[in-house]
Design a protein around this motif. Structure first.
Motif, PDB file in Angstrom:
ATOM      1  N   MET A   1       0.680  -0.594   0.160  1.00 56.71           N
ATOM      2  CA  MET A   1      -0.008  -0.056   0.060  1.00 56.71           C
ATOM      3  C   MET A   1       1.062   1.908  -0.155  1.00 56.71           C
ATOM      4  SD  MET A   1      -2.903  -1.422   0.085  1.00 56.71           S
ATOM      5  CE  MET A   1      -4.515  -0.012   0.517  1.00 56.71           C
ATOM      6  N   MET A   2       1.000   2.568  -1.059  1.00 56.39           N
ATOM      7  CA  MET A   2       0.800   3.262  -0.319  1.00 56.39           C
ATOM      8  C   MET A   2       0.357   4.398  -0.396  1.00 56.39           C
ATOM      9  SD  MET A   2       1.974   3.569  -4.965  1.00 56.39           S
ATOM     10  CE  MET A   2       2.103   4.911  -5.402  1.00 56.39           C
ATOM     11  N   SER A   3       1.050   5.567  -0.239  1.00 55.72           N
ATOM     12  CA  SER A   3       0.456   7.012  -0.117  1.00 55.72           C
ATOM     13  C   SER A   3      -0.024   7.320  -1.152  1.00 55.72           C
ATOM     14  CB  SER A   3       1.672   7.848   0.052  1.00 55.72           C
ATOM     15  OG  SER A   3       1.026   9.644  -0.284  1.00 55.72           O
ATOM     16  N   THR A   4      -0.997   7.918  -1.863  1.00 54.16           N
ATOM     17  CA  THR A   4      -1.740   7.979  -2.957  1.00 54.16           C
ATOM     18  C   THR A   4      -2.253   9.729  -3.269  1.00 54.16           C
ATOM     19  OG1 THR A   4      -4.231   7.226  -2.220  1.00 54.16           O
ATOM     20  CG2 THR A   4      -3.028   5.576  -2.826  1.00 54.16           C
ATOM     21  N   SER A   5      -1.388  10.389  -2.709  1.00 52.91           N
ATOM     22  CA  SER A   5      -1.863  12.212  -3.257  1.00 52.91           C
ATOM     23  C   SER A   5      -1.597  12.153  -4.594  1.00 52.91           C
ATOM     24  CB  SER A   5      -0.487  12.561  -2.195  1.00 52.91           C
ATOM     25  OG  SER A   5       0.488  12.172  -2.608  1.00 52.91           O
ATOM     26  N   HIS A   6      -0.458  11.721  -5.362  1.00 49.01           N
ATOM     27  CA  HIS A   6       0.379  11.818  -6.529  1.00 49.01           C
ATOM     28  C   HIS A   6      -1.487  11.822  -7.394  1.00 49.01           C
ATOM     29  CE1 HIS A   6       1.696  11.873 -10.533  1.00 49.01           C
ATOM     30  NE2 HIS A   6       2.104  11.046 -10.475  1.00 49.01           N
ATOM     31  N   THR A   7      -1.969   9.420  -7.222  1.00 45.75           N
ATOM     32  CA  THR A   7      -1.666   9.577  -7.982  1.00 45.75           C
ATOM     33  C   THR A   7      -3.691   9.474  -7.791  1.00 45.75           C
ATOM     34  OG1 THR A   7      -2.613   7.495  -5.952  1.00 45.75           O
ATOM     35  CG2 THR A   7      -1.153   6.831  -7.527  1.00 45.75           C
ATOM     36  N   GLN A   8      -4.332  10.394  -6.941  1.00 46.48           N
ATOM     37  CA  GLN A   8      -5.751  11.191  -6.646  1.00 46.48           C
ATOM     38  C   GLN A   8      -6.001  12.645  -7.619  1.00 46.48           C
ATOM     39  OE1 GLN A   8      -7.436   8.896  -6.043  1.00 46.48           O
ATOM     40  NE2 GLN A   8      -8.903  10.255  -4.899  1.00 46.48           N
ATOM     41  N   SER A   9      -4.498  13.452  -7.199  1.00 44.47           N
ATOM     42  CA  SER A   9      -3.885  14.251  -8.465  1.00 44.47           C
ATOM     43  C   SER A   9      -4.471  14.108  -9.980  1.00 44.47           C
ATOM     44  CB  SER A   9      -2.661  14.773  -7.926  1.00 44.47           C
ATOM     45  OG  SER A   9      -2.346  16.093  -8.828  1.00 44.47           O
ATOM     46  N   GLU A  10      -4.042  12.551 -10.127  1.00 43.58           N
ATOM     47  CA  GLU A  10      -4.363  12.223 -11.779  1.00 43.58           C
ATOM     48  C   GLU A  10      -5.768  11.871 -11.467  1.00 43.58           C
ATOM     49  OE1 GLU A  10      -1.793   9.042 -12.865  1.00 43.58           O
ATOM     50  OE2 GLU A  10      -0.098  10.481 -12.435  1.00 43.58           O
ATOM     51  N   ALA A  11      -6.243  11.331 -10.458  1.00 43.54           N
ATOM     52  CA  ALA A  11      -7.259  10.939 -11.038  1.00 43.54           C
ATOM     53  C   ALA A  11      -8.161  12.147 -10.896  1.00 43.54           C
ATOM     54  CB  ALA A  11      -7.915   9.990  -9.211  1.00 43.54           C
ATOM     55  N   PHE A  12      -8.117  13.473 -10.467  1.00 38.11           N
ATOM     56  CA  PHE A  12      -9.585  13.932 -10.109  1.00 38.11           C
ATOM     57  C   PHE A  12      -8.915  15.310 -11.521  1.00 38.11           C
ATOM     58  CE2 PHE A  12      -9.887  18.811 -10.048  1.00 38.11           C
ATOM     59  CZ  PHE A  12     -10.995  18.639  -9.421  1.00 38.11           C
ATOM     60  N   THR A  13      -7.633  14.657 -11.952  1.00 39.63           N
ATOM     61  CA  THR A  13      -7.245  15.725 -13.757  1.00 39.63           C
ATOM     62  C   THR A  13      -8.821  14.617 -14.158  1.00 39.63           C
ATOM     63  OG1 THR A  13      -4.906  16.243 -13.347  1.00 39.63           O
ATOM     64  CG2 THR A  13      -5.883  16.331 -14.711  1.00 39.63           C
TER      65      THR A  13
END
Length: 246
Positions: free
Chosen positions: A200-212
């Protein structure tokens, strides 16, 4: 077991596109009963199913990106396209069954049943397109409830499409349809049980991509729906032609 979290802003955006698509789709579908056989009929069926089915699909993908699974997620392009086609095609089938010929509760329920199954197929095909380092299973009771909601929502949408004669009625009904569509989707998501196969990992980057990605889908869908809304407004009939129960 992964405990999922939701981006509430994306949940709200998914509801907005569902409402907008429902309203535009309802305004286009009322042209179907009076359309002349041939090109005129094909045009209005295609436009109304694109509005309704396309908005349901857009809502679905924005809704999936609203879920934080705490791991990177990509989507299989082929399954993603198939899921979109399922939504549009099955909505078109329902519109033709209910919107053409004589009215009847049997046609309404039959058309709604087929359309609802198609929407459910779209949802779970879309879920199957998710590529991630996890295994996915489903809670059968919740999965069943989500399919029932899809069928009820489809029956309701088809009834509204050919029974509401006022623009304000269709406007109010779009908000109800948005709730029904989102209810089906998020019940289906709740039916999903995820077990991480990796770290499992921090998802701040992936969530930013999901929002975009979500905003890209939202803006693109809104532009298409706005164009379809303009077409509907330019070709507004005086009233719908099918009223069940009369």
């Amino acid at each position: 077991m992964i405990e999922v979290e939701y981006d509430l802003l994306l949940v709200f955006i998914s509801y907005v596109i569902a409402v907008f698509g429902s309203y535009v789709g309802l305004n286009l579908a009322i042209r179907v009963p009076s359309a002349k056989p041939g090109a005129d009929l094909y045009l209005w069926v295609a436009l109304s199913s694109l509005a309704l089915g396309g908005a349901i699909w857009s809502m679905h993908y924005i809704g999936m990106m609203a879920v934080d699974l705490k791991m990177p997620v990509t989507y299989d392009l082929s399954l993603t396209i198939i899921s979109m086609l399922l939504a549009v095609l099955f909505v078109a089938v329902g519109i033709v069954i209910v919107g053409r010929g004589g009215s009847g509760i049997d046609k309404l329920i039959g058309g709604g049943f087929i359309t609802g199954l198609g929407i459910a197929a779209m949802h779970y095909t879309g879920m199957a397109s998710m590529q991630m380092d996890a295994t996915m299973t489903y809670n059968l009771p919740l999965l069943t409830v989500s399919i029932i909601i899809a069928i009820v929502a489809a029956v309701s949408a088809l009834w509204l499409a050919f029974n509401l004669r006022g623009s304000w009625q269709r406007f109010g009904s779009a908000f109800i349809m948005g709730i029904a569509v989102c209810g089906m989707h998020y019940t289906g998501v709740a039916a999903m049980d995820m077990d991480a196969a990796g770290h499992m990992m921090s998802t701040s980057h992936t969530q930013s991509e999901a929002f975009t990605s979500s905003m890209t889908i939202f803006i693109g869908s809104a532009l298409v729906l706005s164009l379809l809304w303009f077409v509907a407004a330019k070709n507004a009939p005086k009233k719908a032609n099918i009223v069940f129960g009369e």
